[in-house]
Design an enzyme around this catalytic site. Structure first.
Site, mmCIF file in Angstrom:
data_model
loop_
_atom_site.group_PDB
_atom_site.id
_atom_site.type_symbol
_atom_site.label_atom_id
_atom_site.label_comp_id
_atom_site.label_asym_id
_atom_site.label_seq_id
_atom_site.Cartn_x
_atom_site.Cartn_y
_atom_site.Cartn_z
ATOM 1 N N TYR A 1 -2.097 -0.575 10.927
ATOM 2 C CA TYR A 1 -2.198 -1.215 9.608
ATOM 3 C C TYR A 1 -0.989 -0.890 8.734
ATOM 4 C CZ TYR A 1 -3.228 -1.514 4.672
ATOM 5 O OH TYR A 1 -3.112 -1.758 3.327
ATOM 6 N N LYS B 1 2.145 -3.284 7.263
ATOM 7 C CA LYS B 1 2.464 -3.468 5.829
ATOM 8 C C LYS B 1 3.908 -3.032 5.552
ATOM 9 C CE LYS B 1 0.122 -4.668 2.826
ATOM 10 N NZ LYS B 1 -0.131 -6.022 2.274
ATOM 11 N N THR C 1 0.827 -1.210 0.000
ATOM 12 C CA THR C 1 0.000 0.000 0.000
ATOM 13 C C THR C 1 0.863 1.262 0.000
ATOM 14 O OG1 THR C 1 -1.452 1.307 1.438
ATOM 15 C CG2 THR C 1 -0.073 -0.286 2.531
ATOM 16 N N ASP C 2 0.298 2.347 -0.498
ATOM 17 C CA ASP C 2 1.006 3.638 -0.427
ATOM 18 C C ASP C 2 1.052 4.174 1.009
ATOM 19 O OD1 ASP C 2 -1.684 4.358 -0.161
ATOM 20 O OD2 ASP C 2 -1.643 5.905 -1.703
ATOM 21 N N GLU C 3 0.241 3.576 1.917
ATOM 22 C CA GLU C 3 0.198 4.093 3.292
ATOM 23 C C GLU C 3 1.508 3.874 4.034
ATOM 24 O OE1 GLU C 3 -3.438 3.581 5.467
ATOM 25 O OE2 GLU C 3 -4.577 3.253 3.641
HETATM 26 P P1 TYD Z 1 -10.823 4.028 3.956
HETATM 27 O O1 TYD Z 1 -11.743 3.542 2.896
HETATM 28 O O2 TYD Z 1 -10.964 3.425 5.333
HETATM 29 O O3 TYD Z 1 -9.324 3.884 3.407
HETATM 30 P P2 TYD Z 1 -7.909 4.422 4.033
HETATM 31 O O4 TYD Z 1 -8.093 4.709 5.464
HETATM 32 O O5 TYD Z 1 -7.010 3.244 3.785
HETATM 33 O O6 TYD Z 1 -7.527 5.637 3.211
HETATM 34 O O7 TYD Z 1 -11.008 5.598 4.119
HETATM 35 C C1 TYD Z 1 -10.781 6.476 3.044
HETATM 36 C C2 TYD Z 1 -10.897 7.876 3.591
HETATM 37 O O8 TYD Z 1 -12.262 8.111 3.967
HETATM 38 C C3 TYD Z 1 -10.066 8.094 4.847
HETATM 39 O O9 TYD Z 1 -9.538 9.433 4.810
HETATM 40 C C4 TYD Z 1 -11.061 7.961 5.982
HETATM 41 C C5 TYD Z 1 -12.366 8.444 5.362
HETATM 42 N N1 TYD Z 1 -13.601 7.789 5.858
HETATM 43 C C6 TYD Z 1 -14.663 8.574 6.298
HETATM 44 O O10 TYD Z 1 -14.588 9.833 6.292
HETATM 45 N N2 TYD Z 1 -15.801 7.953 6.748
HETATM 46 C C7 TYD Z 1 -15.921 6.590 6.767
HETATM 47 O O11 TYD Z 1 -16.995 6.067 7.198
HETATM 48 C C8 TYD Z 1 -14.830 5.791 6.299
HETATM 49 C C9 TYD Z 1 -14.927 4.286 6.304
HETATM 50 C C10 TYD Z 1 -13.690 6.451 5.843
#
Ligand code: TYD
Length: 326
Positions: free
Chosen positions: A131, A135, A105-107
């Site tokens: 997480y 990774k 992942t890019d994270e």
């Molecule tokens: P997510 O899909 O959990 O991916 P990641 O954390 O790996 O980027 O979330 C994407 C973005 O959306 C992240 O900035 C968190 C935000 N988010 C919300 O604002 N509300 C939500 O209910 C969720 C699941 C994520």
């Protein structure tokens, strides 16, 4: 051969099109189970391993990191060790052809903040959540197995995926299904965090390219070149639903009326963005979808596949899935 432990997000109902195909096999196996992995390697004799098995939801990793350490770090270690033994036992031609592709992942690169820079393959690792730290650890192990034992590896680091069959805990499917059910659309903080959205079929094409044409020992960043603020993504979903599903839950004016700013995620990364020029220049891959075309396809898919997600929301997909072998 598909090896999957079928934890909460695993779903055999996403694989009905593959089931029964003469070139397809499935085994419900945990990647931490060294003996079972060794048996599969000896019996199946793979040329390529594409390792995508991971716990992947940031919010879950904050609530309970243990499974992330176990699957993402110990599981990757177990796979690497078993692959090293298997690879060592191959005849010279097969040994030469074998490769282990780790999907990451890019994270791992951390938070770009409000800068305009993007992650390249040489950006330093700086993970924020349990997480992304798990990774990052796995990526380091994969590189160490290449450097110390010569295992032929390639690594890819992708941006946020979306599209059909995504488990509805991730932002985009969560918002589509909540809107269809008239539930609030919880946007964390001010909704101004930025993600770089990659349509899942573009990612799948990139994985096939990296697995078969990537140079051993190299890393490739895979991104959609589609940066959007979370709030804009949620508003775009609402607009598409207004058009495709104007018949709303009783009493609801606009889908966007459901948007609710809620407490922010702890340690929330502000921005991720991928510079994918290496994979484009060296392997000729680039994303075919942009967020507008990809989101429309995704919303349509969820509208047309209600029984797939209804069985997730009511838990029915978890019945009758223990000890599956096909
Ligand atoms: P997510 O899909 O959990 O991916 P990641 O954390 O790996 O980027 O979330 C994407 C973005 O959306 C992240 O900035 C968190 C935000 N988010 C919300 O604002 N509300 C939500 O209910 C969720 C699941 C994520």
């Amino acid at each position: 051969m598909n090896v999957d432990v079928l934890s909460y997000a695993g779903n055999l109902e996403s694989l009905t099109h593959a089931k029964g195909h003469p070139n397809y096999a499935f085994s419900q196996t945990n990647i931490c189970n060294a003996a079972q992995i060794a048996t599969h390697l000896q019996q199946f004799q793979p040329d390529i391993i594409i390792h995508l098995a991971a716990e992947s939801h940031v919010d879950r990793s904050i609530d309970g990191p243990a499974e992330f350490i176990q699957t993402n770090i110990v599981g990757t270690y177990t796979l690497l060790e078993q692959c090293r033994h298997y690879w060592g036992s191959l005849d010279p031609q097969h040994k030469q052809d074998f490769r282990f592709h780790h999907v990451s992942t890019d994270e791992v690169y951390g938070d770009l903040g409000n800068t305009s820079t993007r992650f390249t393959e040489s950006t330093s690792y700086n993970p924020s959540s349990p997480y992304s730290a798990s990774k990052a650890s796995a990526d380091h192990l994969v590189r160490a197995w290449h450097r110390s034992y010569g295992l032929p590896v390639v690594i890819s680091n992708c941006s946020n995926n979306y599209g059909p069959y995504q488990f509805p805990e991730k932002l985009i499917p969560h918002m589509i299904l909540s809107a269809l059910n008239g539930k609030i659309l919880p946007v964390y903080g001010k909704g101004d965090q930025v993600r770089d959205w990659l349509y899942v079929e573009d990612h799948a094409r990139a994985l096939a390219t990296v697995a078969t044409q990537g140079k051993i020992g190299e890393t490739y960043n895979i991104g959609g070149n589609n940066e959007r603020r979370n709030l804009d993504v949620v508003q775009a979903i609402c607009s598409i639903l207004e058009e495709l599903r104007p018949d709303k839950p009783v009493g609801l004016g606009l889908y966007s009326d459901l948007i609710t700013l809620v407490e922010d995620r702890p340690g929330h990364d502000q921005r991720y963005a991928i510079d994918a020029s290496k994979i484009t220049q060296e392997l000729g891959w680039q994303a075919q979808e942009n967020i507008e075309t990809g989101l429309r396809k995704t919303v349509l898919w969820y509208l047309e596949n209600t029984s797939w997600w209804e069985r997730i929301l009511n838990g029915a997909y978890r019945l009758n899935r223990q000890g599956k072998q096909a």
